[in-house]
Design an enzyme around this catalytic site. Structure first.
Site, mmCIF file in Angstrom:
data_model
loop_
_atom_site.group_PDB
_atom_site.id
_atom_site.type_symbol
_atom_site.label_atom_id
_atom_site.label_comp_id
_atom_site.label_asym_id
_atom_site.label_seq_id
_atom_site.Cartn_x
_atom_site.Cartn_y
_atom_site.Cartn_z
ATOM 1 N N GLU A 142 112.100 97.744 58.133
ATOM 2 C CA GLU A 142 111.769 97.985 59.534
ATOM 3 C C GLU A 142 112.772 99.003 60.055
ATOM 4 O OE1 GLU A 142 111.745 94.469 61.878
ATOM 5 O OE2 GLU A 142 109.980 93.633 60.888
ATOM 6 N N ASP A 165 115.930 92.921 72.278
ATOM 7 C CA ASP A 165 116.940 92.836 71.231
ATOM 8 C C ASP A 165 118.210 92.191 71.753
ATOM 9 O OD1 ASP A 165 115.893 94.071 68.755
ATOM 10 O OD2 ASP A 165 115.539 95.772 70.075
#
Length: 242
Positions: A37, A48
């Site tokens: 990724e 995040d």
């Protein structure tokens, strides 16, 4: 371009901590992971946790320019996935999809698509397919099951279940049961899980619960100042695969 079962994946933010170290890492992970990724650096990585937020802030390049530092991620022997925020590309979805195709990626995963821009799901699927890519979808344990079933019918490369509220942040919830439940909803669709994965035992338990693939990100990025240590950690994690 499919991902083998069971699989270990690695998340890296493109050009963090530098373009040189990013490319060096890609060169050295052969045999340790089954898919990649590649995060598209953004100014607002809203889903995040602190480690990956730091990686976005510390990336040498921003946006699509960062992922263009190599012309073919697939040459590293992995299934490459670009991961970005659709909020950055609401009016330029085709640009990010074309970039993904140009650098050999199999899909673009947008973790904010389902939660913040559900009206763009159809457009996203159309753009992925028109650029020779597969769709992929990010969900949480609170995503309605009817929607999850509908997404699984779109022949996605995978569906990604976020185990916690943000990357790298572990909360006291029974994640294995969430994986078991979502596995039952998805049928045969490829299920990836991630967020706060940091031990072979955790990898083993998630695969046993029904995940097809497990992603590590924050725990690897924290070790990137010593690449040999980071690679040893990755090899240790891989020991959790059946």
């Amino acid at each position: 371009m499919g991902i083998s079962r069971p699989a270990l994946g690695l998340y890296l933010t493109a050009t963090y901590p530098s373009t040189k170290r990013f490319l060096e890492t890609l060169d050295k992970i052969s045999g340790l992971v089954d898919f990649l990724e590649i995060g598209i650096p953004t100014r607002n990585p809203k889903y995040d946790g602190p480690v990956i937020r730091m990686a976005h802030q510390g990336a040498e390049l921003m946006g699509l320019n960062a992922v263009k530092v190599t012309d073919d991620y697939s040459k590293y022997g992995k299934v490459p996935v670009l991961m970005g925020y659709i909020s950055d590309y609401v009016n330029s979805l085709n640009d990010v999809a074309k970039t993904a195709s140009d650098v050999g990626a199999a899909t673009v995963l947008f973790p904010d698509l389902i939660f913040d821009y559900p009206e763009l799901i159809g457009r996203y699927i159309e753009v992925m397919r028109s650029n020779g890519l597969a769709p992929s979808f990010f969900i949480s344990s609170k995503t309605p099951y009817r929607l999850i079933r509908s997404l699984s019918e779109q022949e996605p490369l995978f569906i990604y279940l976020g185990l916690y509220a943000a990357t790298g942040i572990k909360l006291p919830i029974y994640i294995e049961q969430n994986v078991v439940t979502i596995r039952g909803v998805l049928g045969d669709a490829f299920l990836i899980v991630g967020f706060a994965v940091n031990s072979p035992d955790m990898v083993r338990s998630l695969i046993k619960a029904g995940a097809d693939g497990v992603v590590v990100g924050s725990a690897f990025i924290q070790r990137m100042s010593d690449l040999n240590d980071a690679l040893s950690f990755l090899k240790w994690l891989r020991g959790g695969l059946p």
